[in-house]
Design a protein around this motif. Structure first.
Motif, PDB file in Angstrom:
ATOM      1  N   ILE A   1       0.850  -1.095  -0.040  1.00 27.53           N
ATOM      2  CA  ILE A   1      -0.118  -0.109   0.013  1.00 27.53           C
ATOM      3  C   ILE A   1       0.936   1.044   0.006  1.00 27.53           C
ATOM      4  CG2 ILE A   1      -1.684   1.297   1.312  1.00 27.53           C
ATOM      5  CD1 ILE A   1      -2.541  -1.037   2.383  1.00 27.53           C
ATOM      6  N   MET A   2       0.973   2.185  -1.086  1.00 28.56           N
ATOM      7  CA  MET A   2       1.550   3.402  -1.089  1.00 28.56           C
ATOM      8  C   MET A   2       0.638   4.660  -0.793  1.00 28.56           C
ATOM      9  SD  MET A   2       3.835   2.652  -4.556  1.00 28.56           S
ATOM     10  CE  MET A   2       4.781   4.009  -4.377  1.00 28.56           C
ATOM     11  N   THR A   3       1.281   5.453  -0.057  1.00 30.49           N
ATOM     12  CA  THR A   3       0.735   6.717   0.110  1.00 30.49           C
ATOM     13  C   THR A   3       0.762   7.560  -1.312  1.00 30.49           C
ATOM     14  OG1 THR A   3       2.730   7.731   0.847  1.00 30.49           O
ATOM     15  CG2 THR A   3       1.195   6.725   2.575  1.00 30.49           C
ATOM     16  N   GLU A   4      -0.010   8.544  -1.398  1.00 30.18           N
ATOM     17  CA  GLU A   4       0.331   9.444  -2.644  1.00 30.18           C
ATOM     18  C   GLU A   4       1.486   9.994  -2.746  1.00 30.18           C
ATOM     19  OE1 GLU A   4      -2.971  12.408  -2.740  1.00 30.18           O
ATOM     20  OE2 GLU A   4      -4.552  10.787  -2.891  1.00 30.18           O
ATOM     21  N   SER A   5       2.082  10.560  -1.708  1.00 30.18           N
ATOM     22  CA  SER A   5       3.451  11.121  -1.796  1.00 30.18           C
ATOM     23  C   SER A   5       4.550  10.114  -2.206  1.00 30.18           C
ATOM     24  CB  SER A   5       3.716  11.768  -0.404  1.00 30.18           C
ATOM     25  OG  SER A   5       3.491  11.174   0.789  1.00 30.18           O
ATOM     26  N   ALA A   6       4.399   8.813  -1.666  1.00 32.22           N
ATOM     27  CA  ALA A   6       5.245   7.729  -2.058  1.00 32.22           C
ATOM     28  C   ALA A   6       5.512   7.546  -3.428  1.00 32.22           C
ATOM     29  CB  ALA A   6       4.899   6.499  -1.330  1.00 32.22           C
ATOM     30  N   ASP A   7       4.212   7.855  -4.049  1.00 30.41           N
ATOM     31  CA  ASP A   7       4.127   7.700  -5.562  1.00 30.41           C
ATOM     32  C   ASP A   7       5.253   8.599  -6.356  1.00 30.41           C
ATOM     33  OD1 ASP A   7       3.708   7.003  -8.160  1.00 30.41           O
ATOM     34  OD2 ASP A   7       1.415   7.287  -7.788  1.00 30.41           O
ATOM     35  N   GLU A   8       5.262   9.639  -5.665  1.00 29.64           N
ATOM     36  CA  GLU A   8       6.354  10.793  -6.259  1.00 29.64           C
ATOM     37  C   GLU A   8       7.918  10.377  -6.100  1.00 29.64           C
ATOM     38  OE1 GLU A   8       5.364  13.450  -7.524  1.00 29.64           O
ATOM     39  OE2 GLU A   8       3.234  13.054  -6.903  1.00 29.64           O
ATOM     40  N   PHE A   9       8.268   9.348  -5.613  1.00 29.22           N
ATOM     41  CA  PHE A   9       9.532   8.851  -5.330  1.00 29.22           C
ATOM     42  C   PHE A   9       9.662   7.599  -5.794  1.00 29.22           C
ATOM     43  CE2 PHE A   9       9.163  11.485  -1.587  1.00 29.22           C
ATOM     44  CZ  PHE A   9      10.481  12.156  -1.267  1.00 29.22           C
ATOM     45  N   VAL A  10       8.825   6.636  -5.807  1.00 30.73           N
ATOM     46  CA  VAL A  10       8.967   5.496  -6.643  1.00 30.73           C
ATOM     47  C   VAL A  10       7.731   4.669  -7.053  1.00 30.73           C
ATOM     48  CG1 VAL A  10       9.548   2.684  -6.476  1.00 30.73           C
ATOM     49  CG2 VAL A  10      10.834   4.416  -4.887  1.00 30.73           C
ATOM     50  N   ARG A  11       7.652   4.460  -8.553  1.00 31.14           N
ATOM     51  CA  ARG A  11       6.376   4.221  -9.158  1.00 31.14           C
ATOM     52  C   ARG A  11       5.819   2.850  -8.868  1.00 31.14           C
ATOM     53  NH1 ARG A  11       4.094   8.091 -10.533  1.00 31.14           N
ATOM     54  NH2 ARG A  11       2.839   7.210 -12.243  1.00 31.14           N
ATOM     55  N   PRO A  12       4.611   2.801  -8.479  1.00 32.51           N
ATOM     56  CA  PRO A  12       3.905   1.552  -8.107  1.00 32.51           C
ATOM     57  C   PRO A  12       4.129   0.273  -9.113  1.00 32.51           C
ATOM     58  CG  PRO A  12       2.398   3.232  -8.203  1.00 32.51           C
ATOM     59  CD  PRO A  12       3.543   3.771  -8.853  1.00 32.51           C
ATOM     60  N   LEU A  13       4.605   0.449 -10.157  1.00 34.63           N
ATOM     61  CA  LEU A  13       4.969  -0.634 -11.050  1.00 34.63           C
ATOM     62  C   LEU A  13       6.181  -1.415 -10.545  1.00 34.63           C
ATOM     63  CD1 LEU A  13       4.576  -2.299 -13.616  1.00 34.63           C
ATOM     64  CD2 LEU A  13       6.128  -0.712 -14.929  1.00 34.63           C
TER      65      LEU A  13
END
Length: 433
Positions: free
Chosen positions: A37-49
């Motif tokens: 589970i990623m927070t929205e801000s985590a998406d800015e550092f590493v992509r969900p893929l």
């Protein structure tokens, strides 16, 4: 230990979240089922893929996706999780968890799950030491959360301080420990394990020792930790990293080993003596380095106190004599003293200290092991032939026999030392229950 364990891994928006990619990979390789589970801000550092590729499963992040399935998903994740680990845990998410905020997928799952919570904070040093962050962490600890303390080192800002995310191996150890203490079959037990060899000083720079690497003892201690036990590991000098979450006592000599064991077993359920403790020690170590011109040393071993034939520390013809005296036999002393005989087990019954010994042999393995089992009144003896290339000192595998007081002998196949450790605790568990 991690095979088929369902772990929900929360990823927060800090630069350290790139390190969590390796953690997901290692968990998946160990057989765990990992939902990220990623927070929205985590998406800015590493992509969900990236996380999806490592976990081989979908990544969750949007609590408000248009299909409305997220409401069902967060409940399913909360109920299926055997552990919720948040790596890295930012100050923002820590504050939300402490005060029950549920404004994203991660915090909603955290509030809904009954699984144990593990947090690995990582942030700028002054954010970590701020009273608000420390108060939030303290509150979460009181509720049962397990906190992995951040490491000290160079931070992303370039400064040095506390706030780094620990290495993957330490995080894996913390995950195993948390799972074990929640559902392990040794929860509530206290065990003492000895490992490595001892070093008996000849002078300040030389010693009498052996080839023990400590690998078997460390594997035994780690397995006990993973099963939920409180572990005391008494270790001679080795080059192995300390297992996370165990109480480590470092010693050098057999005398120090004996003192540490005697001080540790009074409230223990089990003692596993896997250390290669020296049988003899120099009677009179030289306070200064013995010079080469004195001569080449030869060894005189003695179990008594008879007078030396030569003056120790001085040349004797073409050689040099070192008088050895016998060290105390720790397991034999325990059998005589009957330490631990009045301890109450979890069922309230009086139970003696379970004592497991090791016999590293070079010949007559069966006969020597049977003799040692009886002489030292052991509950279990583990014997191996250290002359084999796939067994004994330094090897990652071991070929052992289990000797029981009822004269039963188990001949185990060659297996990793981690497998031997698991087999030992399986036998000890039956003795405890």
């Amino acid at each position: 230990m991690l095979q088929n364990k369902h772990i929900v891994l929360g990823i927060c928006g800090g630069i350290a979240c790139y390190k969590a990619v390796d953690l997901v990979s290692k968990l998946q390789q160990a057989g765990a089922v990992v939902d990220v589970i990623m927070t929205e801000s985590a998406d800015e550092f590493v992509r969900p893929l990236t996380f999806s590729t490592m976990s081989h499963r979908p990544v969750y992040s949007d609590l408000w996706e248009p299909s409305g399935q997220a409401a069902e998903t967060h409940i399913r994740l909360a109920e299926e999780a055997e552990l919720l680990a948040i790596v890295p845990a930012t100050a923002n998410t820590i504050a939300k968890l402490a005060h029950g905020f549920t404004d994203n997928m991660l915090t909603t799952v955290a509030l809904a799950t009954q699984a144990p919570l593990l947090l690995a904070p990582a942030m700028y040093k002054d954010m970590y030491t701020h009273p608000a962050t420390q108060a939030n962490l303290s509150l979460l600890r009181q509720r049962g959360a397990y906190i992995v303390e951040p490491a000290v080192g160079r931070l992303a800002s370039g400064t040095i301080g506390t706030g780094r995310l620990p290495d993957t191996e330490l995080l894996l150890g913390a995950i195993r420990l948390t799972l074990g203490r929640h559902s392990g079959d040794l929860v509530g037990r206290r065990v003492v394990v000895t490992a490595g060899g001892t070093q008996e000083p000849i002078d300040p720079v030389r010693y009498v020792g052996n080839h023990s690497s400590g690998k078997m003892g460390y594997a035994i201690a780690t397995e006990a930790r993973d099963r939920g036990a409180d572990v005391v590991l008494i270790t001679g000098p080795v080059s192995l990293p300390a297992p996370y979450g165990v109480d480590l006592i470092r010693i050098e000599t057999a005398s120090q080993m004996r003192d540490a064991v005697m001080a540790s077993v009074n409230d223990a359920d089990v003692l596993v003596m896997s250390a290669a403790v020296a049988d003899f020690r120099p009677a009179h170590p030289s306070p200064q380095k013995i010079k080469k011109h004195v001569g080449e040393p030869s060894i005189i071993a003695s179990s008594g106190q008879q007078k030396q034939a030569t003056t120790e520390g001085h040349a004797a013809g073409d050689g040099f004599s070192i008088h050895l005296v016998r060290n105390a036999d720790i397991l034999a002393d325990l059998a005589t003293m009957q330490i631990g005989q009045q301890r109450r087990n979890r069922e309230g019954r009086l139970q003696p200290l379970i004592r497991v010994g090791f016999a590293a042999e070079t010949e007559n393995v069966i006969a020597n092991a049977r003799d040692k089992l009886v002489r030292k009144q052991l509950d279990l003896l583990v014997a191996n032939d250290v002359m084999r290339s796939d067994s004994g000192f330094g090897a990652d595998t071991n070929k052992v026999y289990f000797f029981h007081p009822d004269e039963t002998v188990e001949d185990l196949p060659v297996m990793p030392k981690t497998g031997v450790a698991a087999a030992i605790w399986d036998r000890v568990l039956s003795l405890l229950t």
